[in-house]
Write a protein that holds these residues in place. Structure first.
Motif, PDB file in Angstrom:
ATOM      1  N   MET A 164       5.653  -1.855  -3.109  1.00 19.08           N
ATOM      2  CA  MET A 164       5.372  -2.238  -4.525  1.00 19.08           C
ATOM      3  C   MET A 164       4.058  -1.466  -5.072  1.00 19.08           C
ATOM      4  SD  MET A 164       6.100  -6.395  -3.910  1.00 19.08           S
ATOM      5  CE  MET A 164       7.550  -6.697  -3.147  1.00 19.08           C
ATOM      6  N   TYR A 165       3.077  -1.615  -4.244  1.00 21.60           N
ATOM      7  CA  TYR A 165       1.891  -1.202  -4.744  1.00 21.60           C
ATOM      8  C   TYR A 165       1.628   0.325  -4.955  1.00 21.60           C
ATOM      9  CZ  TYR A 165      -3.477  -0.429  -5.178  1.00 21.60           C
ATOM     10  OH  TYR A 165      -4.620  -0.149  -5.606  1.00 21.60           O
ATOM     11  N   LEU A 166       2.253   1.065  -4.006  1.00 22.46           N
ATOM     12  CA  LEU A 166       2.199   2.553  -4.251  1.00 22.46           C
ATOM     13  C   LEU A 166       3.224   3.103  -5.095  1.00 22.46           C
ATOM     14  CD1 LEU A 166       1.972   3.568  -0.083  1.00 22.46           C
ATOM     15  CD2 LEU A 166       0.161   3.663  -1.813  1.00 22.46           C
ATOM     16  N   THR A 167       4.338   2.368  -5.364  1.00 19.90           N
ATOM     17  CA  THR A 167       5.242   2.691  -6.251  1.00 19.90           C
ATOM     18  C   THR A 167       4.612   2.645  -7.733  1.00 19.90           C
ATOM     19  OG1 THR A 167       7.200   2.321  -4.692  1.00 19.90           O
ATOM     20  CG2 THR A 167       7.487   2.449  -7.052  1.00 19.90           C
ATOM     21  N   ALA A 168       4.378   1.435  -7.704  1.00 19.54           N
ATOM     22  CA  ALA A 168       3.665   1.289  -9.197  1.00 19.54           C
ATOM     23  C   ALA A 168       2.122   2.142  -9.516  1.00 19.54           C
ATOM     24  CB  ALA A 168       2.982  -0.245  -9.255  1.00 19.54           C
TER      25      ALA A 168
ATOM     26  N   VAL B 221      -1.303  -3.869  -8.578  1.00 15.40           N
ATOM     27  CA  VAL B 221      -1.964  -5.292  -8.227  1.00 15.40           C
ATOM     28  C   VAL B 221      -0.771  -6.291  -8.768  1.00 15.40           C
ATOM     29  CG1 VAL B 221      -3.384  -7.206  -8.840  1.00 15.40           C
ATOM     30  CG2 VAL B 221      -4.179  -4.821  -8.310  1.00 15.40           C
ATOM     31  N   LEU B 222      -0.108  -5.999 -10.030  1.00 17.33           N
ATOM     32  CA  LEU B 222       0.884  -6.956 -10.561  1.00 17.33           C
ATOM     33  C   LEU B 222       1.969  -6.929 -10.132  1.00 17.33           C
ATOM     34  CD1 LEU B 222       0.071  -6.976 -14.482  1.00 17.33           C
ATOM     35  CD2 LEU B 222      -0.494  -8.884 -12.873  1.00 17.33           C
ATOM     36  N   ALA B 223       2.395  -5.612  -9.614  1.00 21.09           N
ATOM     37  CA  ALA B 223       3.749  -5.274  -8.799  1.00 21.09           C
ATOM     38  C   ALA B 223       3.740  -6.067  -7.410  1.00 21.09           C
ATOM     39  CB  ALA B 223       3.907  -3.831  -8.492  1.00 21.09           C
ATOM     40  N   VAL B 224       2.549  -6.176  -6.924  1.00 22.21           N
ATOM     41  CA  VAL B 224       2.490  -6.779  -5.340  1.00 22.21           C
ATOM     42  C   VAL B 224       2.849  -8.247  -5.998  1.00 22.21           C
ATOM     43  CG1 VAL B 224       0.991  -7.427  -3.340  1.00 22.21           C
ATOM     44  CG2 VAL B 224       1.151  -5.313  -4.344  1.00 22.21           C
TER      45      VAL B 224
ATOM     46  N   ILE C 173      -5.955   0.654  -1.016  1.00 16.89           N
ATOM     47  CA  ILE C 173      -4.606   1.052  -0.296  1.00 16.89           C
ATOM     48  C   ILE C 173      -4.180   0.255   0.963  1.00 16.89           C
ATOM     49  CG2 ILE C 173      -3.055   2.946   0.809  1.00 16.89           C
ATOM     50  CD1 ILE C 173      -4.460   4.737  -0.963  1.00 16.89           C
ATOM     51  N   ILE C 174      -5.004  -0.012   1.705  1.00 20.14           N
ATOM     52  CA  ILE C 174      -4.976  -0.617   2.888  1.00 20.14           C
ATOM     53  C   ILE C 174      -5.029  -2.242   2.989  1.00 20.14           C
ATOM     54  CG2 ILE C 174      -5.677  -0.662   5.627  1.00 20.14           C
ATOM     55  CD1 ILE C 174      -6.163   2.104   5.436  1.00 20.14           C
ATOM     56  N   PHE C 175      -6.353  -2.626   2.475  1.00 15.15           N
ATOM     57  CA  PHE C 175      -6.708  -3.782   2.323  1.00 15.15           C
ATOM     58  C   PHE C 175      -6.082  -4.703   1.275  1.00 15.15           C
ATOM     59  CE2 PHE C 175      -9.862  -2.189   4.966  1.00 15.15           C
ATOM     60  CZ  PHE C 175     -10.061  -3.330   6.057  1.00 15.15           C
ATOM     61  N   LEU C 176      -5.882  -4.156  -0.161  1.00 11.88           N
ATOM     62  CA  LEU C 176      -5.748  -4.929  -1.256  1.00 11.88           C
ATOM     63  C   LEU C 176      -4.373  -5.560  -1.327  1.00 11.88           C
ATOM     64  CD1 LEU C 176      -7.135  -6.429  -3.577  1.00 11.88           C
ATOM     65  CD2 LEU C 176      -6.510  -3.860  -4.861  1.00 11.88           C
ATOM     66  N   PRO C 177      -3.282  -4.537  -0.684  1.00  9.21           N
ATOM     67  CA  PRO C 177      -1.804  -4.995  -1.072  1.00  9.21           C
ATOM     68  C   PRO C 177      -1.386  -6.328  -0.143  1.00  9.21           C
ATOM     69  CG  PRO C 177      -1.987  -2.603  -0.955  1.00  9.21           C
ATOM     70  CD  PRO C 177      -3.170  -3.137  -0.661  1.00  9.21           C
ATOM     71  N   PRO C 178      -1.609  -6.144   1.091  1.00  9.43           N
ATOM     72  CA  PRO C 178      -1.463  -7.237   1.754  1.00  9.43           C
ATOM     73  C   PRO C 178      -2.273  -8.494   1.538  1.00  9.43           C
ATOM     74  CG  PRO C 178      -2.638  -5.723   3.277  1.00  9.43           C
ATOM     75  CD  PRO C 178      -2.272  -5.188   1.998  1.00  9.43           C
ATOM     76  N   LEU C 179      -3.667  -8.406   1.148  1.00 11.15           N
ATOM     77  CA  LEU C 179      -4.281  -9.585   0.831  1.00 11.15           C
ATOM     78  C   LEU C 179      -3.682 -10.327  -0.309  1.00 11.15           C
ATOM     79  CD1 LEU C 179      -7.976  -8.634   1.665  1.00 11.15           C
ATOM     80  CD2 LEU C 179      -6.526 -10.266   2.856  1.00 11.15           C
ATOM     81  N   LEU C 180      -3.268  -9.400  -1.233  1.00  9.92           N
ATOM     82  CA  LEU C 180      -2.593 -10.054  -2.544  1.00  9.92           C
ATOM     83  C   LEU C 180      -1.072 -10.758  -2.337  1.00  9.92           C
ATOM     84  CD1 LEU C 180      -3.496  -7.246  -5.174  1.00  9.92           C
ATOM     85  CD2 LEU C 180      -4.280  -9.465  -5.308  1.00  9.92           C
TER      86      LEU C 180
END
Length: 524
Positions: free
Chosen positions: A227-231, A239-242, A59-66
């Motif tokens: 994007m991540y949380l909604t998907a 992941v694909l949403a982001v 939740i914290i690290f993955l969305p911004p890195l992607l």
């Protein structure tokens, strides 16, 4: 408690920065050095035990890195290389997960096939951050980097989907292939659609509302989480949403951002991505003691043997798959060009595992539905850690040596191309002034000097293009002269500041101009 946690976080940030400096001096990929440092720190007596919560990673690290990876990826390159990227992101992930499943089921006593698919889904996606950090100081074909960057955007999604299906099979005790395939495409398609839908909303806000650079930057930080949380809320691929949303907004960034918004956002994102990557990699190394303590069913020697064997299997499978995907189409079509085997091997060898693999392993539940312990969870965690460690150290440290040994030919963008761009842009300005501001140029000295300035720029760039054989030495001397001129102007600006001849705001604005000018010269 809060103060202690804050001190640990600040200490990690400081250690990460210092190790990044050391990695530059030693010319070692910083993820490798950070993992090893975390591993050494974890064995220091009375060192604080830091446990990674998988929710924090996802939740914290993955969305911004992607999002940062998607933002820096060229959509044109991504679409042009969609075939090799798709074969790596989906084909190789599924093949690796399947091979690991059957191999581990055969190798490890009492290790079920469902657990094998769970392990395969966890360790199948390579981490391109480690490979990219290795390539920063090396000459690598742009196509190789583009393929690895594109793969890293999509393979996390496919591996996490395999992971979820395997986890569901363990909990329910059954696996229906047709339902899994249908769910797979549903998760993928709706994840992409959700990402694009939110991206269009964000695009409209940037484009049609009176935003400021600070608001634009804040929206870029909020967007990947939306994007991540909604998907994920709708059980689709976050992941694909982001990734899809990030690619869309990156492609349209020139339409929605002003120059100062781009400068500010790029600066913020560079710092954020650096800190997040650094913290995650050093946290990976800190996990080993806690993981080893949980192993009870097998001896440490057996666990190391299992993990190393599976690590070598993942390396071999990737190399074989990459070569088959590159050369088999040639047998069916004579129109397809023969790829360079050196570039193909580099793509195959750049399969280091990282953040997503460990986060997935940590996300394995502690218990089943009936309250019993999850079977062989500690072994799955240990194997995942060793696979990350083996691939990072073996492949990461050997990549520079292999590249030097192969003497890979790289087509560099020489100064001629930069001069051509400069020449064409200056010619476009002159044509615009002659068409739309002809009277002003004739009557107003300010307009006339502007036109003369771009005439000189076009002439200088044109002369540089005509004397390409003397360009390297001449350009180097010219660059040194320009940097000396900037140093002289900066020294004079400091004197003005000390004498307080001008306001601080004006001095800082001019200092910023010199910084941007120097950055432009050094990067050219």
């Amino acid at each position: 408690m809060l103060e202690a946690n804050l001190l640990i976080i600040l200490s990690l940030l400081f250690v990460t920065s210092m190790l990044a400096l050391l990695s530059q001096r030693l010319k070692i990929s910083y993820p490798i050095l950070l993992v090893l440092a975390g591993l050494l720190i974890s064995f220091i007596p009375k060192a604080p035990v830091i446990k990674m919560d998988p929710d924090i990673i996802f939740i914290i690290f993955l969305p911004p890195l992607l999002y940062a990876s998607a933002w820096n990826t060229s959509w044109g390159d991504f679409w042009r290389l969609r075939r090799p990227i798709g074969l790596l992101s989906f084909g190789l992930v599924i093949l690796t997960a399947t091979a690991v499943a059957f191999f581990s089921h055969w190798l490890i006593p009492d290790f079920s096939l469902a657990l094998g698919f769970l392990l395969g889904g966890i360790i199948s996606p390579p981490d391109a951050v480690a490979a990219a950090s290795v390539f920063q100081s090396l000459k690598v074909p742009k196509q190789v980097v583009s393929i690895l960057e594109g793969e890293s955007l999509v393979n996390d999604a496919s591996s996490l989907i395999v992971f979820r299906f395997a986890l569901a099979a363990i909990f329910t005790g059954q696996f229906v292939f047709s339902e899994a395939v249908g769910s797979f495409f549903t998760v993928v398609i709706f994840g992409v659609l959700i990402g694009l839908a939110i991206a269009h909303i964000v695009y409209a806000i940037h484009r049609f509302l009176p935003t400021t650079p600070s608001i634009d930057t804040a929206l870029t930080l909020i967007s990947p989480y939306l994007m991540y949380l909604t998907a994920e809320h709708f059980h689709c691929s976050g992941v694909l949403a982001v990734v899809s949303g990030g690619l869309f907004l990156s492609f349209r960034s020139s339409d929605i951002f002003s120059y100062n918004s781009r400068l500010q956002a790029n600066t913020v994102w560079n710092v954020l991505a650096y800190l997040l990557n650094g913290i995650v990699f050093i946290l990976i190394g800190l996990q080993l003691p806690d993981i080893i303590q949980g192993i009870g069913e097998y001896s440490l020697k057996d666990c190391i043997f299992f993990a190393v064997a599976i690590s070598l299997l993942t390396i071999v499978i990737r190399i074989l798959w990459v070569f088959m995907a590159a050369y088999l189409p040639i047998l069916r079509s004579k129109t397809i060009g023969r790829p360079d085997w050196k570039s193909v091997f580099i793509v195959g060898w750049s399969g280091m595992r990282g953040v997503v693999s460990l986060a997935s392993a940590l996300a394995v539940p502690l218990t089943l539905v009936d309250g019993s312990a999850f079977p062989q969870r500690s072994l799955v965690l240990f194997i995942t850690f060793v696979v990350i460690l083996v691939t990072l150290i073996l492949q990461g440290l050997s990549l520079p040596v292999i590249l030097r040994f192969m003497k890979l030919e790289v087509e560099e963008e020489g100064p001629e191309q930069e001069q051509e761009i400069t020449h064409r842009l200056a010619e476009a300005v002159i044509a615009h002034l002659d068409t739309h501001c002809q009277q002003e140029v004739m009557e107003n000295p300010v307009f006339r000097r502007t036109r003369e300035r771009f005439e000189r720029i076009a002439e200088a760039a044109g002369n540089g293009l005509m004397s390409a054989d003397a360009t390297p030495a001449l350009m180097k001397t010219h660059q040194e002269m320009l940097l000396e001129i900037i140093a002289v102007r900066r020294a004079e600006l400091k004197h003005m500041h000390r004498r307080q001849e001008f306001t601080v705001e004006l001095i800082r604005a001019k200092e910023r101009e010199l910084d941007m000018e120097e950055a432009s010269i050094r990067e050219s």
